[in-house]
Structure formats: structure tokens, C-alpha cells
Design a protein around this motif. Structure first.
Motif, PDB file in Angstrom:
ATOM      1  N   HIS A 159      -6.288  28.139  20.528  1.00  0.00           N
ATOM      2  CA  HIS A 159      -5.079  28.001  19.709  1.00  0.00           C
ATOM      3  C   HIS A 159      -3.905  27.548  20.571  1.00  0.00           C
ATOM      4  CE1 HIS A 159      -1.694  28.847  17.152  1.00  0.00           C
ATOM      5  NE2 HIS A 159      -1.252  29.733  18.027  1.00  0.00           N
ATOM      6  N   GLN A 160      -3.746  28.179  21.713  1.00  0.00           N
ATOM      7  CA  GLN A 160      -2.639  27.809  22.598  1.00  0.00           C
ATOM      8  C   GLN A 160      -2.756  26.346  23.042  1.00  0.00           C
ATOM      9  OE1 GLN A 160       0.099  29.802  23.477  1.00  0.00           O
ATOM     10  NE2 GLN A 160      -0.746  30.975  21.776  1.00  0.00           N
ATOM     11  N   THR A 161      -3.949  25.911  23.358  1.00  0.00           N
ATOM     12  CA  THR A 161      -4.166  24.522  23.774  1.00  0.00           C
ATOM     13  C   THR A 161      -3.825  23.561  22.642  1.00  0.00           C
ATOM     14  OG1 THR A 161      -5.853  25.169  25.367  1.00  0.00           O
ATOM     15  CG2 THR A 161      -5.895  22.885  24.607  1.00  0.00           C
ATOM     16  N   ARG A 162      -4.320  23.848  21.435  1.00  0.00           N
ATOM     17  CA  ARG A 162      -4.019  22.981  20.295  1.00  0.00           C
ATOM     18  C   ARG A 162      -2.525  22.945  20.019  1.00  0.00           C
ATOM     19  NH1 ARG A 162      -2.015  22.910  15.636  1.00  0.00           N
ATOM     20  NH2 ARG A 162      -1.969  25.163  15.426  1.00  0.00           N
ATOM     21  N   THR A 163      -1.905  24.113  20.068  1.00  0.00           N
ATOM     22  CA  THR A 163      -0.478  24.202  19.765  1.00  0.00           C
ATOM     23  C   THR A 163       0.345  23.370  20.743  1.00  0.00           C
ATOM     24  OG1 THR A 163      -0.711  26.375  18.760  1.00  0.00           O
ATOM     25  CG2 THR A 163       1.464  25.801  19.589  1.00  0.00           C
ATOM     26  N   ARG A 164       0.026  23.442  22.014  1.00  0.00           N
ATOM     27  CA  ARG A 164       0.809  22.701  23.014  1.00  0.00           C
ATOM     28  C   ARG A 164       0.715  21.188  22.848  1.00  0.00           C
ATOM     29  NH1 ARG A 164      -0.635  27.259  25.970  1.00  0.00           N
ATOM     30  NH2 ARG A 164       1.198  28.438  26.604  1.00  0.00           N
ATOM     31  N   GLU A 165      -0.279  20.726  22.150  1.00  0.00           N
ATOM     32  CA  GLU A 165      -0.443  19.291  21.909  1.00  0.00           C
ATOM     33  C   GLU A 165       0.059  18.875  20.521  1.00  0.00           C
ATOM     34  OE1 GLU A 165      -4.601  18.708  22.579  1.00  0.00           O
ATOM     35  OE2 GLU A 165      -4.439  19.227  24.698  1.00  0.00           O
ATOM     36  N   SER A 166       0.618  19.816  19.784  1.00  0.00           N
ATOM     37  CA  SER A 166       0.988  19.561  18.389  1.00  0.00           C
ATOM     38  C   SER A 166       2.422  19.064  18.232  1.00  0.00           C
ATOM     39  CB  SER A 166       0.819  20.840  17.563  1.00  0.00           C
ATOM     40  OG  SER A 166       1.825  21.780  17.908  1.00  0.00           O
ATOM     41  N   ARG A 167       2.670  18.483  17.094  1.00  0.00           N
ATOM     42  CA  ARG A 167       4.038  18.061  16.744  1.00  0.00           C
ATOM     43  C   ARG A 167       4.960  19.273  16.692  1.00  0.00           C
ATOM     44  NH1 ARG A 167       6.235  13.447  13.769  1.00  0.00           N
ATOM     45  NH2 ARG A 167       8.456  13.688  14.176  1.00  0.00           N
ATOM     46  N   TRP A 168       4.444  20.384  16.169  1.00  0.00           N
ATOM     47  CA  TRP A 168       5.216  21.630  16.109  1.00  0.00           C
ATOM     48  C   TRP A 168       5.785  21.973  17.475  1.00  0.00           C
ATOM     49  CZ3 TRP A 168       7.626  25.638  13.949  1.00  0.00           C
ATOM     50  CH2 TRP A 168       7.706  26.831  14.642  1.00  0.00           C
ATOM     51  N   PHE A 169       4.930  21.990  18.491  1.00  0.00           N
ATOM     52  CA  PHE A 169       5.370  22.393  19.820  1.00  0.00           C
ATOM     53  C   PHE A 169       6.354  21.377  20.400  1.00  0.00           C
ATOM     54  CE2 PHE A 169       5.097  22.899  24.418  1.00  0.00           C
ATOM     55  CZ  PHE A 169       5.330  24.259  24.530  1.00  0.00           C
ATOM     56  N   LYS A 170       6.069  20.109  20.215  1.00  0.00           N
ATOM     57  CA  LYS A 170       6.948  19.074  20.763  1.00  0.00           C
ATOM     58  C   LYS A 170       8.349  19.153  20.159  1.00  0.00           C
ATOM     59  CE  LYS A 170       3.106  16.119  21.839  1.00  0.00           C
ATOM     60  NZ  LYS A 170       2.146  15.200  21.303  1.00  0.00           N
ATOM     61  N   GLU A 171       8.432  19.479  18.892  1.00  0.00           N
ATOM     62  CA  GLU A 171       9.733  19.532  18.213  1.00  0.00           C
ATOM     63  C   GLU A 171      10.464  20.860  18.403  1.00  0.00           C
ATOM     64  OE1 GLU A 171      11.146  16.943  16.892  1.00  0.00           O
ATOM     65  OE2 GLU A 171       9.401  15.619  16.997  1.00  0.00           O
ATOM     66  N   THR A 172       9.726  21.928  18.715  1.00  0.00           N
ATOM     67  CA  THR A 172      10.359  23.258  18.797  1.00  0.00           C
ATOM     68  C   THR A 172      10.254  23.907  20.173  1.00  0.00           C
ATOM     69  OG1 THR A 172       8.394  24.492  18.099  1.00  0.00           O
ATOM     70  CG2 THR A 172       9.859  23.646  16.339  1.00  0.00           C
ATOM     71  N   ALA A 173       9.782  23.186  21.167  1.00  0.00           N
ATOM     72  CA  ALA A 173       9.569  23.775  22.498  1.00  0.00           C
ATOM     73  C   ALA A 173      10.841  24.381  23.094  1.00  0.00           C
ATOM     74  CB  ALA A 173       8.994  22.727  23.446  1.00  0.00           C
ATOM     75  N   HIS A 174      11.981  23.847  22.734  1.00  0.00           N
ATOM     76  CA  HIS A 174      13.247  24.320  23.291  1.00  0.00           C
ATOM     77  C   HIS A 174      13.781  25.583  22.594  1.00  0.00           C
ATOM     78  CE1 HIS A 174      14.175  21.793  19.862  1.00  0.00           C
ATOM     79  NE2 HIS A 174      15.360  22.369  19.798  1.00  0.00           N
ATOM     80  N   ILE A 175      13.119  26.016  21.545  1.00  0.00           N
ATOM     81  CA  ILE A 175      13.557  27.215  20.827  1.00  0.00           C
ATOM     82  C   ILE A 175      13.012  28.455  21.536  1.00  0.00           C
ATOM     83  CG2 ILE A 175      13.417  28.467  18.634  1.00  0.00           C
ATOM     84  CD1 ILE A 175      13.311  25.718  17.241  1.00  0.00           C
ATOM     85  N   ARG A 176      13.864  29.436  21.699  1.00  0.00           N
ATOM     86  CA  ARG A 176      13.525  30.659  22.422  1.00  0.00           C
ATOM     87  C   ARG A 176      12.409  31.442  21.715  1.00  0.00           C
ATOM     88  NH1 ARG A 176      17.946  35.140  22.840  1.00  0.00           N
ATOM     89  NH2 ARG A 176      16.554  36.897  23.122  1.00  0.00           N
ATOM     90  N   ARG A 177      11.479  31.918  22.520  1.00  0.00           N
ATOM     91  CA  ARG A 177      10.375  32.733  22.021  1.00  0.00           C
ATOM     92  C   ARG A 177      10.299  34.015  22.839  1.00  0.00           C
ATOM     93  NH1 ARG A 177       9.381  27.422  20.830  1.00  0.00           N
ATOM     94  NH2 ARG A 177       7.721  26.922  19.353  1.00  0.00           N
ATOM     95  N   GLU A 178      10.134  35.129  22.151  1.00  0.00           N
ATOM     96  CA  GLU A 178       9.928  36.420  22.798  1.00  0.00           C
ATOM     97  C   GLU A 178       8.631  36.987  22.238  1.00  0.00           C
ATOM     98  OE1 GLU A 178      13.342  38.847  21.958  1.00  0.00           O
ATOM     99  OE2 GLU A 178      14.587  37.775  23.410  1.00  0.00           O
ATOM    100  N   PHE A 179       7.558  36.923  23.032  1.00  0.00           N
ATOM    101  CA  PHE A 179       6.243  37.340  22.562  1.00  0.00           C
ATOM    102  C   PHE A 179       5.631  38.371  23.475  1.00  0.00           C
ATOM    103  CE2 PHE A 179       5.772  32.754  20.886  1.00  0.00           C
ATOM    104  CZ  PHE A 179       6.331  33.096  19.678  1.00  0.00           C
ATOM    105  N   ARG A 180       4.796  39.204  22.881  1.00  0.00           N
ATOM    106  CA  ARG A 180       3.978  40.167  23.621  1.00  0.00           C
ATOM    107  C   ARG A 180       2.546  39.973  23.198  1.00  0.00           C
ATOM    108  NH1 ARG A 180       4.709  46.232  22.220  1.00  0.00           N
ATOM    109  NH2 ARG A 180       2.486  46.447  21.983  1.00  0.00           N
ATOM    110  N   ILE A 181       1.656  39.843  24.169  1.00  0.00           N
ATOM    111  CA  ILE A 181       0.232  39.628  23.900  1.00  0.00           C
ATOM    112  C   ILE A 181      -0.532  40.879  24.308  1.00  0.00           C
ATOM    113  CG2 ILE A 181      -1.789  38.227  24.432  1.00  0.00           C
ATOM    114  CD1 ILE A 181       0.250  35.948  25.083  1.00  0.00           C
ATOM    115  N   ILE A 182      -1.403  41.339  23.424  1.00  0.00           N
ATOM    116  CA  ILE A 182      -2.219  42.535  23.680  1.00  0.00           C
ATOM    117  C   ILE A 182      -3.689  42.170  23.494  1.00  0.00           C
ATOM    118  CG2 ILE A 182      -2.754  44.901  22.965  1.00  0.00           C
ATOM    119  CD1 ILE A 182       0.137  44.997  21.824  1.00  0.00           C
ATOM    120  N   GLY A 183      -4.500  42.571  24.439  1.00  0.00           N
ATOM    121  CA  GLY A 183      -5.930  42.362  24.303  1.00  0.00           C
ATOM    122  C   GLY A 183      -6.512  41.487  25.374  1.00  0.00           C
TER     123      GLY A 183
END
Length: 89
Positions: free
Chosen positions: A65-89
Motif C-alpha cells: 500500500h505504501q509503495t502504491r501510494t507513493r506513486e499515486s496522484r494523491w501522494f504527488k498532490e498532497t505530499a506537502h500536507i502534514r501527517r501525524e501517524f502511528r503504526i502498530i504491528g
């Protein structure tokens, strides 16, 4: 199982408009990915903040998912928007 929780935090209305424009397709594509159990990005009471909750079957599905997302239009257009995430597992 891998879960990601957090927030997408826009600095202004222009960034929020980008999220609103590109988010529906991003959600649709992510939910169709193998190993995606749930994927929700919902607005909060603050119009500049979205709550993000993702669950994938395992690390491989999450990484794909992370790989697909980084190549997507979504990521290219929103990469500069702040993200605060926590990953568990």
C-alpha cells in the motif's frame, strides 16, 4: 495485522480542497488493494483535519500500500500536507 492511526492536518483551505479533490479516488484504490481490511479517512470537527484509520492483514500488504501510494496522484498532490501517524504491528 498492521494498523495505522493518525491525522492529516491541512495548513489552510487550499490544502483542504486538495484533500477533498483527491481523497475519494485514493480511498477507492486503497480499499481494493489485497490485504486491506479497512481504510477510513474522515473529516473531524476542524475543517482542516481528517482522522485516518487503516488496517492491513500483514506487513507485506501494508508495505505494498505504501509503495502504491507513493506513486499515486494523491501522494504527488498532497505530499506537502502534514501527517501525524502511528503504526502498530
Amino acid at each position: 495485522m498492521i494498523t495505522l492511526t493518525g491525522r492529516l492536518i491541512c495548513a489552510d483551505a487550499a490544502q483542504a480542497a486538495l484533500v477533498q479533490l483527491y481523497l475519494p479516488d485514493h480511498i477507492r484504490l486503497t480499499r481494493a488493494e489485497p490485504g486491506c481490511l479497512s481504510f477510513d479517512v474522515v473529516p473531524t470537527s476542524d475543517p482542516l483535519v481528517w482522522q485516518v484509520n487503516e488496517t492491513f492483514t500483514d506487513r507485506a500488504a501494508f508495505d505494498a500500500h505504501q509503495t502504491r501510494t507513493r506513486e499515486s496522484r494523491w501522494f504527488k498532490e498532497t505530499a506537502h500536507i502534514r501527517r501525524e501517524f502511528r503504526i502498530i504491528g
